[in-house]
Design a protein around this motif. Structure first.
Motif, mmCIF file in Angstrom:
data_model
loop_
_atom_site.group_PDB
_atom_site.id
_atom_site.type_symbol
_atom_site.label_atom_id
_atom_site.label_comp_id
_atom_site.label_asym_id
_atom_site.label_seq_id
_atom_site.Cartn_x
_atom_site.Cartn_y
_atom_site.Cartn_z
ATOM 1 N N ALA A 13 -17.887 1.019 -0.301
ATOM 2 C CA ALA A 13 -17.812 2.285 0.446
ATOM 3 C C ALA A 13 -19.178 2.978 0.498
ATOM 4 O O ALA A 13 -19.583 3.461 1.570
ATOM 5 N N CYS A 14 -19.869 3.013 -0.602
ATOM 6 C CA CYS A 14 -21.198 3.672 -0.616
ATOM 7 C C CYS A 14 -22.150 2.965 0.350
ATOM 8 O O CYS A 14 -22.917 3.636 1.050
ATOM 9 N N ALA A 15 -22.104 1.657 0.399
ATOM 10 C CA ALA A 15 -22.962 0.910 1.332
ATOM 11 C C ALA A 15 -22.569 1.212 2.786
ATOM 12 O O ALA A 15 -23.419 1.374 3.652
ATOM 13 N N MET A 16 -21.271 1.305 3.063
ATOM 14 C CA MET A 16 -20.794 1.537 4.420
ATOM 15 C C MET A 16 -21.030 2.967 4.896
ATOM 16 O O MET A 16 -21.125 3.215 6.099
ATOM 17 N N LEU A 17 -21.110 3.892 3.967
ATOM 18 C CA LEU A 17 -21.225 5.310 4.338
ATOM 19 C C LEU A 17 -22.645 5.846 4.281
ATOM 20 O O LEU A 17 -22.858 7.034 4.493
ATOM 21 N N GLN A 18 -23.615 5.008 3.987
ATOM 22 C CA GLN A 18 -25.021 5.459 3.933
ATOM 23 C C GLN A 18 -25.543 5.788 5.304
ATOM 24 O O GLN A 18 -25.221 5.208 6.274
ATOM 25 N N MET A 63 0.834 -1.201 0.000
ATOM 26 C CA MET A 63 0.000 0.000 0.000
ATOM 27 C C MET A 63 0.871 1.255 0.000
ATOM 28 O O MET A 63 2.004 1.230 0.480
ATOM 29 N N ARG A 64 0.301 2.336 -0.530
ATOM 30 C CA ARG A 64 0.972 3.631 -0.583
ATOM 31 C C ARG A 64 0.068 4.705 0.011
ATOM 32 O O ARG A 64 -1.151 4.542 0.054
ATOM 33 N N ALA A 65 0.662 5.809 0.426
ATOM 34 C CA ALA A 65 -0.134 6.943 0.917
ATOM 35 C C ALA A 65 -1.164 7.302 -0.140
ATOM 36 O O ALA A 65 -0.846 7.353 -1.330
ATOM 37 N N GLY A 66 -2.400 7.506 0.302
ATOM 38 C CA GLY A 66 -3.488 7.833 -0.616
ATOM 39 C C GLY A 66 -4.289 6.632 -1.076
ATOM 40 O O GLY A 66 -5.352 6.789 -1.678
ATOM 41 N N ASP A 67 -3.796 5.414 -0.820
ATOM 42 C CA ASP A 67 -4.580 4.206 -1.103
ATOM 43 C C ASP A 67 -5.679 4.083 -0.048
ATOM 44 O O ASP A 67 -5.640 4.753 0.986
ATOM 45 N N TRP A 68 -6.631 3.217 -0.307
ATOM 46 C CA TRP A 68 -7.754 3.003 0.610
ATOM 47 C C TRP A 68 -7.810 1.547 1.051
ATOM 48 O O TRP A 68 -7.519 0.636 0.265
ATOM 49 N N LEU A 69 -8.175 1.345 2.309
ATOM 50 C CA LEU A 69 -8.283 0.020 2.909
ATOM 51 C C LEU A 69 -9.692 -0.166 3.456
ATOM 52 O O LEU A 69 -10.196 0.690 4.189
ATOM 53 N N ILE A 70 -10.295 -1.276 3.083
ATOM 54 C CA ILE A 70 -11.568 -1.684 3.680
ATOM 55 C C ILE A 70 -11.300 -2.987 4.416
ATOM 56 O O ILE A 70 -10.693 -3.914 3.863
ATOM 57 N N TYR A 71 -11.721 -3.039 5.665
ATOM 58 C CA TYR A 71 -11.575 -4.274 6.426
ATOM 59 C C TYR A 71 -12.807 -5.155 6.254
ATOM 60 O O TYR A 71 -13.942 -4.681 6.338
ATOM 61 N N TYR A 72 -12.532 -6.438 6.040
ATOM 62 C CA TYR A 72 -13.565 -7.470 6.041
ATOM 63 C C TYR A 72 -13.300 -8.336 7.261
ATOM 64 O O TYR A 72 -12.165 -8.782 7.484
ATOM 65 N N GLU A 117 -21.016 -1.183 9.626
ATOM 66 C CA GLU A 117 -20.678 -2.462 9.005
ATOM 67 C C GLU A 117 -21.755 -2.860 8.002
ATOM 68 O O GLU A 117 -22.932 -2.526 8.161
ATOM 69 N N VAL A 118 -21.313 -3.581 6.981
ATOM 70 C CA VAL A 118 -22.209 -4.047 5.922
ATOM 71 C C VAL A 118 -21.927 -5.528 5.696
ATOM 72 O O VAL A 118 -20.777 -5.914 5.448
ATOM 73 N N LYS A 119 -22.944 -6.338 5.799
ATOM 74 C CA LYS A 119 -22.805 -7.773 5.561
ATOM 75 C C LYS A 119 -22.469 -8.017 4.090
ATOM 76 O O LYS A 119 -23.082 -7.425 3.195
ATOM 77 N N ILE A 120 -21.525 -8.893 3.847
ATOM 78 C CA ILE A 120 -21.126 -9.154 2.472
ATOM 79 C C ILE A 120 -22.259 -9.808 1.679
ATOM 80 O O ILE A 120 -22.369 -9.587 0.475
ATOM 81 N N ARG A 121 -23.103 -10.554 2.330
ATOM 82 C CA ARG A 121 -24.191 -11.228 1.598
ATOM 83 C C ARG A 121 -25.072 -10.218 0.857
ATOM 84 O O ARG A 121 -25.652 -10.540 -0.167
ATOM 85 N N ASP A 122 -25.147 -8.978 1.364
ATOM 86 C CA ASP A 122 -25.950 -7.945 0.713
ATOM 87 C C ASP A 122 -25.291 -7.421 -0.563
ATOM 88 O O ASP A 122 -25.946 -6.735 -1.351
ATOM 89 N N LYS A 129 -12.358 -17.502 18.911
ATOM 90 C CA LYS A 129 -13.659 -18.099 19.233
ATOM 91 C C LYS A 129 -14.821 -17.162 18.963
ATOM 92 O O LYS A 129 -15.891 -17.313 19.537
ATOM 93 N N GLY A 130 -14.618 -16.207 18.079
ATOM 94 C CA GLY A 130 -15.665 -15.245 17.779
ATOM 95 C C GLY A 130 -16.802 -15.841 16.972
ATOM 96 O O GLY A 130 -16.658 -16.885 16.337
ATOM 97 N N GLU A 131 -17.910 -15.138 17.000
ATOM 98 C CA GLU A 131 -19.081 -15.539 16.216
ATOM 99 C C GLU A 131 -18.861 -15.169 14.748
ATOM 100 O O GLU A 131 -18.190 -14.186 14.449
ATOM 101 N N PRO A 132 -19.437 -15.945 13.827
ATOM 102 C CA PRO A 132 -19.346 -15.575 12.415
ATOM 103 C C PRO A 132 -19.960 -14.191 12.187
ATOM 104 O O PRO A 132 -21.000 -13.863 12.757
ATOM 105 N N LEU A 133 -19.313 -13.369 11.379
ATOM 106 C CA LEU A 133 -19.791 -12.023 11.102
ATOM 107 C C LEU A 133 -19.934 -11.778 9.595
ATOM 108 O O LEU A 133 -20.956 -11.294 9.138
ATOM 109 N N GLN A 134 -18.912 -12.072 8.820
ATOM 110 C CA GLN A 134 -18.893 -11.912 7.362
ATOM 111 C C GLN A 134 -19.386 -10.530 6.938
ATOM 112 O O GLN A 134 -20.357 -10.390 6.197
#
Length: 146
Positions: free
Chosen positions: A141-146, A44-53, A102-107, A61-66
């Motif tokens: 990003a649009c889904a996460m920022l609504q 990655m470089r300065a100015g790039d964007w990262l989205i965490y999944y 957060e936005v579920k990937i299934r959507d 031992k966490g619950e499934p989130l996806q």
């Protein structure tokens, strides 16, 4: 985030991290990927964007989130070591996170080029980090920022 703030040179990344670890990164303004390895961060470089999944709420031992759980811009070109304990010194890089939900990937499965029509869509996530297209980034990003 506004579309006109995204540089034409920006690249877009997905990092795969449990939600509890994402929260730590958001609070500290850093990213840590692939159990603290430096190589993914150096792509990655300065100015790039990262989205965490986040596949799970917690690493072991966490619950499934996806779900996509955070979004931020790479703040600079520094990759640095951080002493977490005597036996664990991971690499990090600074990220300027923006408020989102957060936005579920299934959507989004039918909308993203790397999941559309692919019943084995989770395969790409196994590597801990991968690059996505500008179009896929904008959909998430649009889904996460609504």
């Amino acid at each position: 985030m506004r579309i006109d703030e995204i540089s034409i040179e920006s690249r877009f990344w997905v990092g795969v991290v449990s939600a509890s670890h994402v929260k730590r990164g958001e609070q500290g303004g850093f990213a840590q990927l692939c159990h603290g390895k430096s190589a993914p961060l150096r792509k990655m470089r300065a100015g790039d964007w990262l989205i965490y999944y986040s596949p799970r709420t917690d690493m072991t031992k966490g619950e499934p989130l996806q779900a996509f759980t955070a979004i931020g811009k790479v703040a600079d070109d520094q990759v640095y070591e951080y002493l977490m304990s005597e036996t664990f010194v991971p690499f990090r890089r600074n990220i300027s996170y923006i408020p989102c939900h957060e936005v579920k990937i299934r959507d989004l499965l039918d909308q993203l080029s790397f999941t559309r029509g692919n019943r084995n869509w989770g395969y790409a996530f196994r590597y801990g980090q991968f690059e996505i297209s500008r179009e896929d980034f904008m959909i998430i990003a649009c889904a996460m920022l609504q």
